[in-house]
Each structure stands twice: as C-alpha cells, then as structure tokens.
Scaffold this active site. Structure first.
Site, PDB file in Angstrom:
ATOM      1  N   ASN A 208       0.855  -1.191   0.000  1.00 56.55           N
ATOM      2  CA  ASN A 208       0.000   0.000   0.000  1.00 56.55           C
ATOM      3  C   ASN A 208       0.886   1.233   0.000  1.00 56.55           C
ATOM      4  O   ASN A 208       2.112   1.134  -0.003  1.00 56.55           O
ATOM      5  CB  ASN A 208      -0.963  -0.026   1.194  1.00 56.55           C
ATOM      6  CG  ASN A 208      -0.214  -0.079   2.500  1.00 56.55           C
ATOM      7  OD1 ASN A 208       0.521   0.840   2.837  1.00 56.55           O
ATOM      8  ND2 ASN A 208      -0.379  -1.166   3.246  1.00 56.55           N
ATOM      9  N   ASP A 305      -4.905  -9.375  12.952  1.00 59.55           N
ATOM     10  CA  ASP A 305      -5.066  -7.962  13.296  1.00 59.55           C
ATOM     11  C   ASP A 305      -4.197  -7.688  14.525  1.00 59.55           C
ATOM     12  O   ASP A 305      -4.513  -8.128  15.635  1.00 59.55           O
ATOM     13  CB  ASP A 305      -6.548  -7.667  13.572  1.00 59.55           C
ATOM     14  CG  ASP A 305      -6.796  -6.174  13.698  1.00 59.55           C
ATOM     15  OD1 ASP A 305      -5.954  -5.488  14.332  1.00 59.55           O
ATOM     16  OD2 ASP A 305      -7.808  -5.700  13.167  1.00 59.55           O
ATOM     17  N   ILE A 306      -3.113  -6.971  14.313  1.00 59.20           N
ATOM     18  CA  ILE A 306      -2.124  -6.786  15.378  1.00 59.20           C
ATOM     19  C   ILE A 306      -2.693  -5.888  16.478  1.00 59.20           C
ATOM     20  O   ILE A 306      -2.582  -6.184  17.667  1.00 59.20           O
ATOM     21  CB  ILE A 306      -0.819  -6.197  14.796  1.00 59.20           C
ATOM     22  CG1 ILE A 306      -0.344  -7.063  13.630  1.00 59.20           C
ATOM     23  CG2 ILE A 306       0.267  -6.098  15.861  1.00 59.20           C
ATOM     24  CD1 ILE A 306       0.634  -6.398  12.698  1.00 59.20           C
ATOM     25  N   PHE A 324      -4.758   3.706  14.736  1.00 57.67           N
ATOM     26  CA  PHE A 324      -5.082   4.713  13.725  1.00 57.67           C
ATOM     27  C   PHE A 324      -6.270   4.186  12.921  1.00 57.67           C
ATOM     28  O   PHE A 324      -6.438   2.976  12.789  1.00 57.67           O
ATOM     29  CB  PHE A 324      -3.895   4.947  12.780  1.00 57.67           C
ATOM     30  CG  PHE A 324      -2.959   6.010  13.288  1.00 57.67           C
ATOM     31  CD1 PHE A 324      -2.131   5.757  14.373  1.00 57.67           C
ATOM     32  CD2 PHE A 324      -2.923   7.268  12.700  1.00 57.67           C
ATOM     33  CE1 PHE A 324      -1.280   6.737  14.856  1.00 57.67           C
ATOM     34  CE2 PHE A 324      -2.075   8.260  13.184  1.00 57.67           C
ATOM     35  CZ  PHE A 324      -1.253   7.992  14.262  1.00 57.67           C
ATOM     36  N   LYS A 338     -14.498   1.417  14.748  1.00 58.50           N
ATOM     37  CA  LYS A 338     -13.225   0.676  14.727  1.00 58.50           C
ATOM     38  C   LYS A 338     -12.631   0.594  16.131  1.00 58.50           C
ATOM     39  O   LYS A 338     -12.100  -0.431  16.537  1.00 58.50           O
ATOM     40  CB  LYS A 338     -12.264   1.379  13.765  1.00 58.50           C
ATOM     41  CG  LYS A 338     -11.139   0.536  13.289  1.00 58.50           C
ATOM     42  CD  LYS A 338     -10.384   1.187  12.134  1.00 58.50           C
ATOM     43  CE  LYS A 338     -10.967   0.831  10.780  1.00 58.50           C
ATOM     44  NZ  LYS A 338     -10.220   1.391   9.664  1.00 58.50           N
ATOM     45  N   LYS A 342     -11.923  -2.980  17.864  1.00 61.78           N
ATOM     46  CA  LYS A 342     -10.543  -3.438  18.136  1.00 61.78           C
ATOM     47  C   LYS A 342     -10.266  -3.489  19.636  1.00 61.78           C
ATOM     48  O   LYS A 342      -9.410  -4.235  20.077  1.00 61.78           O
ATOM     49  CB  LYS A 342      -9.544  -2.500  17.473  1.00 61.78           C
ATOM     50  CG  LYS A 342      -9.813  -2.305  15.979  1.00 61.78           C
ATOM     51  CD  LYS A 342      -8.673  -2.778  15.140  1.00 61.78           C
ATOM     52  CE  LYS A 342      -8.911  -2.510  13.681  1.00 61.78           C
ATOM     53  NZ  LYS A 342      -7.934  -3.110  12.821  1.00 61.78           N
TER      54      LYS A 342
HETATM   55  N1  CTP Z   1      -4.061  -2.837  12.099  1.00 62.39           N
HETATM   56  C1  CTP Z   1      -3.305  -3.864  12.588  1.00 62.39           C
HETATM   57  N2  CTP Z   1      -3.308  -5.075  11.980  1.00 62.39           N
HETATM   58  C2  CTP Z   1      -4.052  -5.285  10.871  1.00 62.39           C
HETATM   59  C3  CTP Z   1      -4.832  -4.223  10.335  1.00 62.39           C
HETATM   60  C4  CTP Z   1      -4.806  -3.013  10.978  1.00 62.39           C
HETATM   61  O1  CTP Z   1      -2.602  -3.666  13.599  1.00 62.39           O
HETATM   62  N3  CTP Z   1      -4.029  -6.460  10.278  1.00 62.39           N
HETATM   63  C5  CTP Z   1      -4.097  -1.560  12.815  1.00 62.39           C
HETATM   64  C6  CTP Z   1      -3.487  -0.383  12.095  1.00 62.39           C
HETATM   65  O2  CTP Z   1      -2.116  -0.233  12.426  1.00 62.39           O
HETATM   66  C7  CTP Z   1      -4.312   0.763  12.629  1.00 62.39           C
HETATM   67  C8  CTP Z   1      -5.684   0.144  12.859  1.00 62.39           C
HETATM   68  O3  CTP Z   1      -5.447  -1.243  12.988  1.00 62.39           O
HETATM   69  O4  CTP Z   1      -3.865   1.224  13.876  1.00 62.39           O
HETATM   70  C9  CTP Z   1      -6.689   0.387  11.808  1.00 62.39           C
HETATM   71  O5  CTP Z   1      -6.165   0.116  10.542  1.00 62.39           O
HETATM   72  P1  CTP Z   1      -7.037   0.390   9.251  1.00 62.39           P
HETATM   73  O6  CTP Z   1      -6.267  -0.023   8.053  1.00 62.39           O
HETATM   74  O7  CTP Z   1      -7.606   1.768   9.327  1.00 62.39           O
HETATM   75  O8  CTP Z   1      -8.268  -0.544   9.525  1.00 62.39           O
HETATM   76  P2  CTP Z   1      -8.554  -2.047   9.246  1.00 62.39           P
HETATM   77  O9  CTP Z   1      -8.256  -2.842  10.452  1.00 62.39           O
HETATM   78  O10 CTP Z   1      -7.890  -2.462   8.010  1.00 62.39           O
HETATM   79  O11 CTP Z   1     -10.137  -2.035   9.084  1.00 62.39           O
HETATM   80  P3  CTP Z   1     -11.033  -1.742   7.777  1.00 62.39           P
HETATM   81  O12 CTP Z   1     -10.711  -2.818   6.810  1.00 62.39           O
HETATM   82  O13 CTP Z   1     -12.412  -1.805   8.314  1.00 62.39           O
HETATM   83  O14 CTP Z   1     -10.671  -0.372   7.319  1.00 62.39           O
END
Ligand code: CTP
Length: 398
Positions: A208, A305-306, A324, A338, A342
């Site tokens: 990305n 999802d970390i 974030f 969110k 989370k």
């Molecule tokens: N994040 C994470 N691990 C993932 C995805 C996201 O730790 N696999 C964390 C990002 O670092 C950020 C937050 O989750 O702090 C939100 O990330 P974002 O990309 O905005 O959201 P998503 O979890 O991808 O949710 P969505 O698909 O609904 O946008």
C-alpha cells in the site's frame, strides 16, 4: 547536547570493538565524559592505551584492577555514570547479563548499577538468531535494558544478516535518547509503522502507499520525551527514526510476532498500514503467463489484526493502546466503530482520500477519539501531530 553527561562504556570482546574508538571520540565531541571498561577479551581487540588516549580517562580492565577500591569501588563506579553502554555486546556478555552473573569487572558493574543500560549487540548472525540469545534478549528487555541494533550487513566472519554492531553515530543517537530528560523516562513504548509487503511470488507482492512518515515521526517524538521506543517497521520509504530500537519486518505475520516479542510495554501506538490480506497460495517460483490470456487466480487469507490482538490481551496488555483509523468515507463514524471493534483506548482518525494528500504526504488532519470524546486537531505537519500525540501519551502515563 551531551554536555556534562557521564557514560560508562563497557567494551566487549568482539571485532566491532574497534568502532568504540570512534564512538568515544564522537561522545567526547558532544561534551560527554566517557569512562571505559574493557573486558579481558576486549583487550585482544583494542588496547587500553588507545582507549584511554581518546577517553582522556583511566581505563578499567577487570575486577582485580580496582586496587584503588578505596578511591572508586565497583559499586560507586557503576553508579557515578548517568548511563551504562555495552558495545559491542557479545552473545556471551548478553547471556551473563540476562542471568545476573558477576564474575569480572564489566558484569559486576552491570549487576550493581541502578542506572539505565543500553546495549549495542554484535555477533555472528547464527549466534544472534539462536533461541538462547533471543531468550536472553527478551529477558533483558523485560528488565528494561535498551537496545540499539544490530544492523543487517556483511560480517567480519563472511556471513550476511543481522548481527553487525550499529555505527557509532547510531549509538550516539541512542545514547542521546536514553539520556533525554522527559516525562516518558523509564517508559517502554512500542510503535508499528509503514506498509507491509505480502508476497505473491518471489518477485511480486501486495503493498500500500504508506510511507511510514507518521509512525517514524511518532517514534522520534516519543524518544525525545525520554521513552525507550521499539519501532517495528515494514519496508517503508521514510528514513528510520534515530535513537530507537528498530525492528524491520516484511509481512503482517512477522509484524505481529515482532510486536509480541517487544512486550511488555507501557504503551503501544499502531501506526502501520498493515495489509489486511495475504496470499493463501503464495508460491516460491515466479508465476508465468501461460499464453492462454487468462489471469492466474489468487486466493487470499486474512492477516492477523495486530492492534486487536494486543488490545484484547488479558495478560500483559500495555496500559495505553493507540490505533489509527485510515478512512476514505464516513471517517468519524467508521473510526468510532473501529475503536470499539478493536478494543483500543484511543484511535487517531484520518481521512486518507487521495485529494487530502495525507497518505504519503507531510501533513495530517486528525481527530483523536477516546473515552472522553472527540478532539479534532487542525491540519498540521506529521511531526507536529506526533509531538502533540506524544505529549498526550506522556500525560496519560504519568
Ligand atoms: N491494524 C493492525 N493489523 C491489521 C490491520 C490493521 O494492527 N491487520 C491496525 C493499524 O495499524 C491501525 C488500525 O489497525 O492502527 C486500523 O487500521 P485500518 O487499516 O484503518 O483498519 P482495518 O483494520 O484495516 O479495518 P477496515 O478494513 O475496516 O478499514
């Protein structure tokens, strides 16, 4: 910048010991006083005479050398400094530190001190990766020991990989950060940053547009307030932050492992743009066109999802977890949902629609969402956002 600061430098027995001569010079240039201590093995690599000449101070070589015990005993020596630095920290020294051994002057000082300790490891890549060394490192991190490096690179033994001691200027930055007086002194904070790369085949990956700029600026701002920062980054364009412990990863799964390894932490800030999916069927050979004009079919698997994993830990959860929310539509509503989903304490919402220029740009416009409501900040540089966020984190942890 280091004027009047006292550094006790334990030089371990490794080929990288020669870099300590330059390190001492750089520290002296910045006004620090360096008291060098050489392990017996270190004297095989650098001479006490050259070290003493650069440090302009007596060099201590082993426990029984302290004939002047009356003048400066080992307890006093270990506490007269503001910071103890071990460079190069060999696998052997790390093992002794982790198990609390005190069988020579260096290890005695390290056990007797009540001051912060920073280590710059240097060893063969296999020794670094060995589970025993990794266990010792985890123990030392839990004890609050700070790390700088090691770097990846060609090693004196002819192998390549992590194990090369950080360069003197990198160690100077880490020393400056460790000595920073600030409200986050003594706090360990984990920061994730950058994109992740999820391999499709050996030459292609899913990625990305994250540059890592926001996460980098947050790590630097937290370090400037005195925090001990572990910075876990995917392959980002941004230059790595100074004065923090950098852990490089490629994929979301590696980032999760690195985050778990970095705990315990007082706070964690998840600024990484983690890929939500990886290839379920990544292959080890380059995917070739088959001439039929048809596309290869890809199967995806969801990445861990970390942020959610760490937020929902029942044991060892950081006191403050900050996520974030990168959104393009219904920014606030999505960010609020969110945060709930989370389980983090705060969420920093930002609009990453292309027209905002935020993703990959130098500025950010954020709303901080917490239990106490929403706080919208005016558009400002990512550095200013980081300073403001770090000040709030310091307030919350105080
Ligand atoms: N994040 C994470 N691990 C993932 C995805 C996201 O730790 N696999 C964390 C990002 O670092 C950020 C937050 O989750 O702090 C939100 O990330 P974002 O990309 O905005 O959201 P998503 O979890 O991808 O949710 P969505 O698909 O609904 O946008």
């Amino acid at each position: 910048m280091l004027h009047g600061r006292k550094v006790l430098l334990v030089i371990g027995g490794g080929i990288a010991a020669y870099k300590c001569l330059d390190l001492i010079r750089r520290l002296a240039e910045r006004g620090a006083t360096v008291t060098p201590v050489l392990t017996r093995a270190a004297t095989e690599f650098v001479t006490p005479l050259s070290v003493a000449a650069l440090a302009g101070d007596k060099v201590y070589t082993d426990l029984f050398d302290l004939t002047d015990e009356a003048e400066m005993g080992h307890i006093q020596l270990s506490r007269a400094a503001d910071l103890l630095v071990v460079a190069p920290a060999t696998a052997d020294l790390l093992a002794k530190m982790a198990t609390g051994q005190a069988n020579d002057l260096a290890t005695t000082l390290l056990l007797a001190t009540d001051k912060p300790v920073l280590v710059a490891p240097a060893m063969n890549v296999r020794m670094w990766e060995h589970p025993a060394t990794q266990r010792n490192i985890a123990t030392l991190k839990t004890d609050g020991v700070r790390f700088v490096g090691p770097n990846d690179g060609n090693m004196a033994c002819g192998e390549f990989g992590p194990g090369r001691m950080s360069e003197p200027l990198e160690i100077v930055s880490a020393i400056t950060a460790a000595l920073a007086d600030g409200p986050l002194n003594g706090k360990h904070i984990l920061v994730t940053s950058g994109p992740t790369h999820e391999p499709i085949d050996p030459v292609r990956y899913i990625a990305n547009r994250s540059s890592g700029a926001q996460g980098t600026a947050i790590a630097e701002a937290l370090a400037a307030l005195g925090a001990n920062v572990t910075f876990i980054t995917g392959p980002a364009d941004a230059e790595r932050p100074k004065g923090v412990n950098v852990v490089e990863v490629q994929t979301a799964q590696q980032m999760l492992e690195a985050a778990k390894n970095a705990l315990p932490a007082d706070a964690a800030v998840f600024a990484a743009a983690v890929a939500d999916w990886r290839m379920a069927n990544a292959v080890n050979s380059k995917i070739k066109k088959d001439g039929s004009g048809s596309m290869p079919s890809f199967e995806f698997a969801e990445n861990p999802d970390i942020l959610r994993t760490v937020s929902q830990m029942t044991d060892g959860r950081p006191q403050l977890v900050v996520g974030f929310a990168a959104e393009t539509d219904d920014v606030l509503a999505n960010a609020i949902a969110k945060r709930e989903r989370k389980g983090c304490d705060w969420i920093v919402a930002n609009d990453v629609s292309p027209e905002t220029g935020i993703m990959g740009g130098a500025e950010n416009a954020v709303t901080l969402i917490s239990d106490s409501g929403q706080d919208t900040w005016e558009r400002m540089s990512k550095i200013e956002v980081s300073r403001k966020l770090s000040a709030k984190i310091a307030e919350a942890l105080s």
